[in-house]
Design an enzyme around this catalytic site. Structure first.
Site, PDB file in Angstrom:
ATOM      1  N   TYR A 131      -5.636  -6.185   1.604  1.00 50.97           N
ATOM      2  CA  TYR A 131      -4.447  -5.434   1.208  1.00 50.97           C
ATOM      3  C   TYR A 131      -3.903  -5.898  -0.137  1.00 50.97           C
ATOM      4  CZ  TYR A 131      -4.219  -2.556   5.315  1.00 50.97           C
ATOM      5  OH  TYR A 131      -4.512  -1.600   6.260  1.00 50.97           O
TER       6      TYR A 131
ATOM      7  N   HIS B  69       3.788   6.775   6.334  1.00 48.50           N
ATOM      8  CA  HIS B  69       2.897   5.658   6.650  1.00 48.50           C
ATOM      9  C   HIS B  69       3.290   4.364   5.953  1.00 48.50           C
ATOM     10  CE1 HIS B  69      -0.361   8.902   7.605  1.00 48.50           C
ATOM     11  NE2 HIS B  69       0.520   8.755   8.582  1.00 48.50           N
TER      12      HIS B  69
ATOM     13  N   CYS C 272      10.938 -12.844  11.542  1.00 48.88           N
ATOM     14  CA  CYS C 272      12.378 -12.729  11.288  1.00 48.88           C
ATOM     15  C   CYS C 272      12.759 -11.410  10.626  1.00 48.88           C
ATOM     16  CB  CYS C 272      12.874 -13.893  10.434  1.00 48.88           C
ATOM     17  SG  CYS C 272      12.351 -13.837   8.701  1.00 48.88           S
TER      18      CYS C 272
ATOM     19  N   CYS D 222      10.454 -18.926   7.487  1.00 53.16           N
ATOM     20  CA  CYS D 222      10.652 -19.214   8.906  1.00 53.16           C
ATOM     21  C   CYS D 222       9.336 -19.570   9.598  1.00 53.16           C
ATOM     22  CB  CYS D 222      11.303 -18.025   9.607  1.00 53.16           C
ATOM     23  SG  CYS D 222      10.186 -16.622   9.871  1.00 53.16           S
TER      24      CYS D 222
ATOM     25  N   GLY E 294      -3.318  18.235  -1.095  1.00 54.41           N
ATOM     26  CA  GLY E 294      -4.258  17.123  -1.107  1.00 54.41           C
ATOM     27  C   GLY E 294      -4.380  16.365   0.195  1.00 54.41           C
TER      28      GLY E 294
ATOM     29  N   ASN F 174      -5.665  22.458  -2.485  1.00 53.52           N
ATOM     30  CA  ASN F 174      -6.750  21.545  -2.154  1.00 53.52           C
ATOM     31  C   ASN F 174      -8.042  22.086  -2.761  1.00 53.52           C
ATOM     32  OD1 ASN F 174      -8.612  19.761  -0.673  1.00 53.52           O
ATOM     33  ND2 ASN F 174      -6.856  19.371   0.657  1.00 53.52           N
TER      34      ASN F 174
END
Length: 254
Positions: A68, A120, A131, A156, A193, A219
């Protein structure tokens, strides 16, 4: 169903008081961000269960965080395209405008439209699973680069995860409720799209049409939605949207 030119679209838009827009990965792909589905989508090469679930994150935090973080870097270097900017201009015209997106890249915000309904989540934001403390992209990057074994942790001690919806997780209740209301109340609904395969987002254009909205799809390829729409504009958002938005504004100003 007909495939009509932008002039016909403008005639419909002239009568619209409330416009709702749903955007999917296709508009971001035009900015160089890889899609997940489709012929060369990421999920044709990688398993969602290995990278896009809480279980994967909890059991393989370093790998998922690295993945990510890599995607975040790609997105941060990406810029909005003409389609994003055209939607900002379109938003200034009707009495009510709602922009709903399945994308997590924040490109609509970069283009200048801030009240985006993000179904999303947003990869540029993160939070602690223990926390709840939230982190900006810059804050997360500093923590990630200095974290032992690249496992980002909050003060934390809790793990820090991207603020995106993973497989098996529910969509944010406020976002989906706003999206439903915008769709039900729309005079015109644009699906741009998106493959129209992921529920509940794929239900939104159908709800709009069921409640009387004119349904327009932008599209380059046919989707499962195409046979049900009123207008299919075949092509890329970055090429189609600027043209008819410009013409639409010109007509209203004369």
């Amino acid at each position: 169903m007909e495939i009509l030119n932008s002039g016909k679209v403008i005639e419909y838009l002239k009568r619209a008081k409330k416009i709702a827009v749903l955007t999917g990965a296709g508009i971001s792909a035009e900015s160089g961000i890889p899609t997940f589905r489709g012929e060369n989508g990421l999920w044709t090469k990688l398993s969602p269960n290995e990278l896009a679930s809480f279980e994967a994150f909890y059991n393989n935090t370093a790998i998922v965080s690295e993945w990510y973080n890599h995607r975040r870097e790609i997105i941060e270097d990406s810029k909005p395209n003409h389609g994003h900017y055209a939607l900002v201009e379109l938003s200034k015209i009707p009495e009510v405008f709602n922009l709903i997106t399945q994308n997590i890249d924040g490109l609509h915000q970069k283009a200048g439209y801030t009240d985006v309904i993000e179904l999303h989540g947003n990869i540029l934001e993160s939070y602690c699973i223990q926390c709840g403390r939230r982190y900006t992209s810059e804050e997360f990057e500093e923590i990630y680069l200095n974290a032992m074994n690249h496992i980002p942790r909050c003060n934390c001690g809790g793990l820090i995860r991207p603020d995106v919806v993973w497989f098996g997780e529910s969509l944010p209740s406020e976002s989906i409720e706003r999206a439903y209301q915008a769709s039900i109340n729309a005079d015109v609904f644009l699906s741009i799209g998106t493959s129209a395969q992921v529920v509940p987002a794929s239900d939104l254009p159908r709800y709009a049409k069921r409640n009387g909205a004119l349904l327009i799809e932008v599209n380059p390829n046919r989707t499962v939605l195409t046979d049900t729409v009123d207008l299919w504009l075949q092509g890329k958002a970055g090429e189609i949207l600027p043209k008819f938005v410009e013409e639409y504004r010109a007509i209203l100003e004369t």
